[in-house]
Motif scaffolding. Structure first.
Motif, PDB file in Angstrom:
ATOM      1  N   GLU A  13     -11.779  -0.892  45.402  1.00  0.00           N
ATOM      2  CA  GLU A  13     -10.908  -1.551  46.893  1.00  0.00           C
ATOM      3  C   GLU A  13     -10.310  -3.131  47.427  1.00  0.00           C
ATOM      4  OE1 GLU A  13     -12.782   1.454  49.939  1.00  0.00           O
ATOM      5  OE2 GLU A  13     -13.146   2.823  48.341  1.00  0.00           O
ATOM      6  N   ALA A  14     -11.336  -3.977  46.973  1.00  0.00           N
ATOM      7  CA  ALA A  14     -11.118  -5.572  47.524  1.00  0.00           C
ATOM      8  C   ALA A  14     -10.700  -5.841  46.150  1.00  0.00           C
ATOM      9  CB  ALA A  14     -12.439  -5.949  47.657  1.00  0.00           C
ATOM     10  N   ALA A  15     -10.246  -5.701  45.424  1.00  0.00           N
ATOM     11  CA  ALA A  15      -9.448  -6.261  44.319  1.00  0.00           C
ATOM     12  C   ALA A  15      -8.438  -5.595  44.448  1.00  0.00           C
ATOM     13  CB  ALA A  15      -9.785  -5.183  42.869  1.00  0.00           C
ATOM     14  N   LEU A  16      -7.669  -3.698  44.881  1.00  0.00           N
ATOM     15  CA  LEU A  16      -6.996  -3.487  45.386  1.00  0.00           C
ATOM     16  C   LEU A  16      -6.060  -4.866  46.090  1.00  0.00           C
ATOM     17  CD1 LEU A  16      -6.514   0.031  44.131  1.00  0.00           C
ATOM     18  CD2 LEU A  16      -6.105  -1.526  43.038  1.00  0.00           C
ATOM     19  N   ALA A  17      -6.550  -4.343  47.361  1.00  0.00           N
ATOM     20  CA  ALA A  17      -6.331  -4.762  48.968  1.00  0.00           C
ATOM     21  C   ALA A  17      -5.949  -6.479  48.800  1.00  0.00           C
ATOM     22  CB  ALA A  17      -7.584  -5.289  50.099  1.00  0.00           C
ATOM     23  N   MET A  18      -7.184  -7.414  47.442  1.00  0.00           N
ATOM     24  CA  MET A  18      -7.192  -8.346  47.585  1.00  0.00           C
ATOM     25  C   MET A  18      -5.132  -8.471  46.749  1.00  0.00           C
ATOM     26  SD  MET A  18      -8.287 -11.690  45.024  1.00  0.00           S
ATOM     27  CE  MET A  18      -9.139 -12.487  46.451  1.00  0.00           C
ATOM     28  N   LEU A  19      -4.543  -7.737  45.683  1.00  0.00           N
ATOM     29  CA  LEU A  19      -3.957  -8.090  44.701  1.00  0.00           C
ATOM     30  C   LEU A  19      -2.317  -8.104  45.209  1.00  0.00           C
ATOM     31  CD1 LEU A  19      -5.420  -6.114  41.531  1.00  0.00           C
ATOM     32  CD2 LEU A  19      -4.610  -8.806  41.619  1.00  0.00           C
ATOM     33  N   GLY A  20      -2.970  -6.346  46.585  1.00  0.00           N
ATOM     34  CA  GLY A  20      -1.601  -6.277  47.554  1.00  0.00           C
ATOM     35  C   GLY A  20      -1.201  -7.603  48.082  1.00  0.00           C
ATOM     36  N   GLU A  21      -2.503  -8.212  48.744  1.00  0.00           N
ATOM     37  CA  GLU A  21      -1.973  -9.306  49.606  1.00  0.00           C
ATOM     38  C   GLU A  21      -0.973 -10.485  48.722  1.00  0.00           C
ATOM     39  OE1 GLU A  21      -5.294 -10.629  52.325  1.00  0.00           O
ATOM     40  OE2 GLU A  21      -5.882  -9.128  52.332  1.00  0.00           O
ATOM     41  N   LEU A  22      -1.701 -10.711  48.141  1.00  0.00           N
ATOM     42  CA  LEU A  22      -1.228 -11.730  46.712  1.00  0.00           C
ATOM     43  C   LEU A  22       0.557 -11.244  46.259  1.00  0.00           C
ATOM     44  CD1 LEU A  22      -4.499 -12.441  44.657  1.00  0.00           C
ATOM     45  CD2 LEU A  22      -3.355 -13.959  45.846  1.00  0.00           C
ATOM     46  N   LEU A 100      -5.146  -2.842  37.044  1.00  0.00           N
ATOM     47  CA  LEU A 100      -4.517  -2.843  36.008  1.00  0.00           C
ATOM     48  C   LEU A 100      -3.575  -3.190  36.227  1.00  0.00           C
ATOM     49  CD1 LEU A 100      -4.368  -4.004  32.776  1.00  0.00           C
ATOM     50  CD2 LEU A 100      -4.169  -1.932  32.229  1.00  0.00           C
ATOM     51  N   ARG A 101      -2.286  -2.745  36.334  1.00  0.00           N
ATOM     52  CA  ARG A 101      -1.036  -2.532  36.822  1.00  0.00           C
ATOM     53  C   ARG A 101      -1.155  -3.260  38.182  1.00  0.00           C
ATOM     54  NH1 ARG A 101      -2.074   3.643  36.677  1.00  0.00           N
ATOM     55  NH2 ARG A 101      -1.827   3.537  39.308  1.00  0.00           N
ATOM     56  N   TRP A 102      -1.718  -3.139  38.968  1.00  0.00           N
ATOM     57  CA  TRP A 102      -1.275  -4.664  40.148  1.00  0.00           C
ATOM     58  C   TRP A 102      -2.122  -5.813  39.703  1.00  0.00           C
ATOM     59  CZ3 TRP A 102       1.004  -4.700  44.670  1.00  0.00           C
ATOM     60  CH2 TRP A 102       0.802  -3.581  45.208  1.00  0.00           C
ATOM     61  N   GLN A 103      -2.908  -5.475  38.666  1.00  0.00           N
ATOM     62  CA  GLN A 103      -2.829  -7.230  37.911  1.00  0.00           C
ATOM     63  C   GLN A 103      -1.243  -7.733  37.715  1.00  0.00           C
ATOM     64  OE1 GLN A 103      -5.621  -7.536  34.801  1.00  0.00           O
ATOM     65  NE2 GLN A 103      -6.274  -9.487  35.464  1.00  0.00           N
ATOM     66  N   ARG A 104      -1.035  -7.226  36.565  1.00  0.00           N
ATOM     67  CA  ARG A 104       0.020  -7.057  35.360  1.00  0.00           C
ATOM     68  C   ARG A 104       1.200  -7.416  37.285  1.00  0.00           C
ATOM     69  NH1 ARG A 104      -0.862  -2.702  31.509  1.00  0.00           N
ATOM     70  NH2 ARG A 104      -2.611  -3.553  29.726  1.00  0.00           N
ATOM     71  N   ARG A 105       1.695  -6.932  37.933  1.00  0.00           N
ATOM     72  CA  ARG A 105       2.572  -6.807  38.832  1.00  0.00           C
ATOM     73  C   ARG A 105       2.211  -8.158  39.695  1.00  0.00           C
ATOM     74  NH1 ARG A 105       3.505  -2.118  43.611  1.00  0.00           N
ATOM     75  NH2 ARG A 105       5.916  -2.880  43.738  1.00  0.00           N
ATOM     76  N   VAL A 106       1.173  -8.584  39.950  1.00  0.00           N
ATOM     77  CA  VAL A 106       1.335 -10.306  40.585  1.00  0.00           C
ATOM     78  C   VAL A 106       1.836 -10.796  39.811  1.00  0.00           C
ATOM     79  CG1 VAL A 106      -0.774 -11.190  41.271  1.00  0.00           C
ATOM     80  CG2 VAL A 106      -0.529  -9.506  42.239  1.00  0.00           C
ATOM     81  N   GLN A 107       1.197 -10.767  38.502  1.00  0.00           N
ATOM     82  CA  GLN A 107       1.050 -12.125  37.630  1.00  0.00           C
ATOM     83  C   GLN A 107       2.854 -11.708  36.760  1.00  0.00           C
ATOM     84  OE1 GLN A 107      -1.496 -10.461  34.261  1.00  0.00           O
ATOM     85  NE2 GLN A 107      -2.981 -11.903  35.056  1.00  0.00           N
TER      86      GLN A 107
END
Length: 109
Positions: A13-22, A100-107
């Protein structure tokens, strides 16, 4: 001590929140303006090496986007913190498709 506690609680949950903010910050006008300034600076230089450009980009990303978010989630607001987050999020991405989807989206920003 507070940072250590935050990092121990860093989960999916924290990772998803952080990735969304990034993602929002990378998609925002501050990042676009900083990238444009950096590109203009490189255009004025004669011999800009790829390694130097990469370091400039990393520094700009941390300063403009990542630092305040890293700090809020309990990580150092610097290169070390960025590396720590990358490692933790990559581990979580192996377990959770949404991370993984959010990580790719941010990258891809």
């Amino acid at each position: 001590r507070w940072r250590r506690t935050l990092r121990l609680m860093f989960n999916t949950e924290a990772a998803l929140a952080m990735l969304g903010e990034l993602y929002e910050r990378y998609d925002g006008p501050d990042f676009a303006a900083a990238a444009k300034r950096l590109n203009s600076m490189w255009a004025k230089q004669r011999d800009v090496r790829m390694g130097a450009q990469s370091k400039d980009m990393d520094r700009m990303c941390i300063e403009v986007v990542q630092a305040p978010i890293l700090l809020r989630f309990g990580f150092p607001p610097d290169v070390r913190g960025s590396r720590e987050v990358h490692a933790v999020v990559s581990d979580l991405a192996m377990e959770c498709e949404e991370v993984l989807r959010w990580q790719r989206r941010v990258q891809s920003q």
